[in-house]
Scaffold this active site. Structure first.
Site, short mmCIF file in Angstrom:
data_model
loop_
_atom_site.label_atom_id
_atom_site.label_comp_id
_atom_site.label_asym_id
_atom_site.label_seq_id
_atom_site.Cartn_x
_atom_site.Cartn_y
_atom_site.Cartn_z
CG HIS A 1 -1.76 1.16 1.42
ND1 HIS A 1 -3.11 1.16 1.15
CD2 HIS A 1 -1.48 2.41 1.87
CE1 HIS A 1 -3.62 2.35 1.42
NE2 HIS A 1 -2.65 3.13 1.86
CD GLU A 2 1.76 3.47 3.70
OE1 GLU A 2 1.92 4.55 3.09
OE2 GLU A 2 0.78 3.26 4.41
CG HIS B 1 0.14 6.18 -0.64
ND1 HIS B 1 -1.01 6.64 -1.21
CD2 HIS B 1 -0.24 5.53 0.50
CE1 HIS B 1 -2.05 6.30 -0.46
NE2 HIS B 1 -1.61 5.61 0.57
#
Length: 317
Positions: free
Chosen positions: A232-233, A236
């Site tokens: 997920h990170e 980003h």
């Protein structure tokens, strides 16, 4: 934006997470010093984060901030002599795809407080494998090039984004350039599972991803211990917003094939439809939502294109 967050060392917090069917928190904060005057309120350290038990991402992106970041992306694309195709892909002057593939060198920084936070080489390797498996559709691979361990209690315990501890840690340890991923692990504060910086035209030591150490595969941060906080990170870091960015209205996450979502999903709520007036069920299996690790397993084709365009614009040589 924020992603799931968690109080890993708190039995009570873990109990709540279990009772809420893995209430996932999200985290992600973006930034855009490159977003011009409209984004003057945010700094290059803007990040994305993930949280749990209601923890709020300290840097959620407003619709105006997201637009400013999109405008910055368009300007940066033009400055490289590229255009954006109808599908959102970066195109050369000849009309060919500008992105082919990318290999990301990973510099891993383990922060500890004595014996607390120590990671084995196999645990780090397992996280790298999770990333490589998740990013196959994007034609992005990750190669671990170095690891280091720093025993610093003030950096390890309760680390938060934007703190003096984070700045000192990253300024001291950051390696490589804009195409290199720096990963830091610690016992994070504010019930966060992690956060990341968004790409921009210039790189500074704050660039990178911060993860709760127990969110790695096999960690104690159940149900967020399969390594997808990292997935997920890094999403980003590659330029993606949360799937619930903008809610049911407006431009949302600027990806056409991720259905609108009113709010972060928790657990793994099959059939959830939080935007009933807009086509499509909520993308609960998407890596950029807030569901539990066992629920998320995909990026959409549009997200893949967006990451490739962002990479070509900001991180490629």
């Amino acid at each position: 934006m924020t992603r799931r967050t968690l109080s890993v060392l708190s039995a009570a917090a873990l109990a709540v997470a279990t009772l809420t069917a893995g209430a996932a928190a999200a985290e992600a904060k973006p930034l855009g010093a490159d977003a011009g005057a409209a984004a003057a309120c945010f700094t290059p350290e803007a990040t994305s984060a993930r949280g749990i038990n209601g923890a709020k991402d300290p840097n959620d992106v407003s619709a105006s901030q997201a637009k400013a970041m999109e405008d910055a992306l368009a300007r940066a694309l033009t400055s490289k002599g590229l255009t954006k195709g109808n599908d959102g892909s970066a195109r050369t002057a000849a009309g060919t795809a500008a992105f082919t593939s990318a290999n990301v060198n990973v510099y891993w920084h383990t922060i500890t407080d004595g014996a607390k936070g120590v990671l084995t080489s196999s645990e780090i390797a397992a996280q790298i494998k999770v990333l490589n498996d998740a990013y196959v559709p994007a034609k992005v691979t990750f190669t671990l090039v170095s690891t280091d361990t720093t025993n610093n209690a003030s950096w390890y315990n309760g680390l938060t984004n934007g703190s003096t501890a984070e700045k000192a840690m990253k300024t001291t340890l950051h390696k490589g350039g804009k195409a290199d991923l720096n990963v830091y692990t610690a016992n994070l504060g504010n019930s966060l599972l992690g956060w990341a910086t968004f790409p921009k035209s210039t790189v500074d030591p704050m660039d990178g991803v911060v993860l709760l150490d127990e969110s790695l595969p096999g960690g104690t941060a159940t149900p967020y211990n399969l390594g997808d906080t990292g997935t997920h990170e890094v999403g980003h870091w590659m330029g993606l917003y949360h799937t619930f960015q903008g809610g049911c209205k407006g431009k949302g996450d600027y990806v056409a094939d991720t259905p609108a979502e009113a709010s972060p999903a928790s657990g793994c709520p099959t059939g959830r439809d939080s935007c009933t007036r807009v086509a499509g069920l909520d993308p609960i299996r998407n890596f950029m939502d807030y569901t539990v690790d066992s629920c998320m397993d995909q990026f959409s084709a549009g997200q893949v294109t967006r990451m490739q365009t962002s990479w070509t614009t900001y991180r490629a040589g």
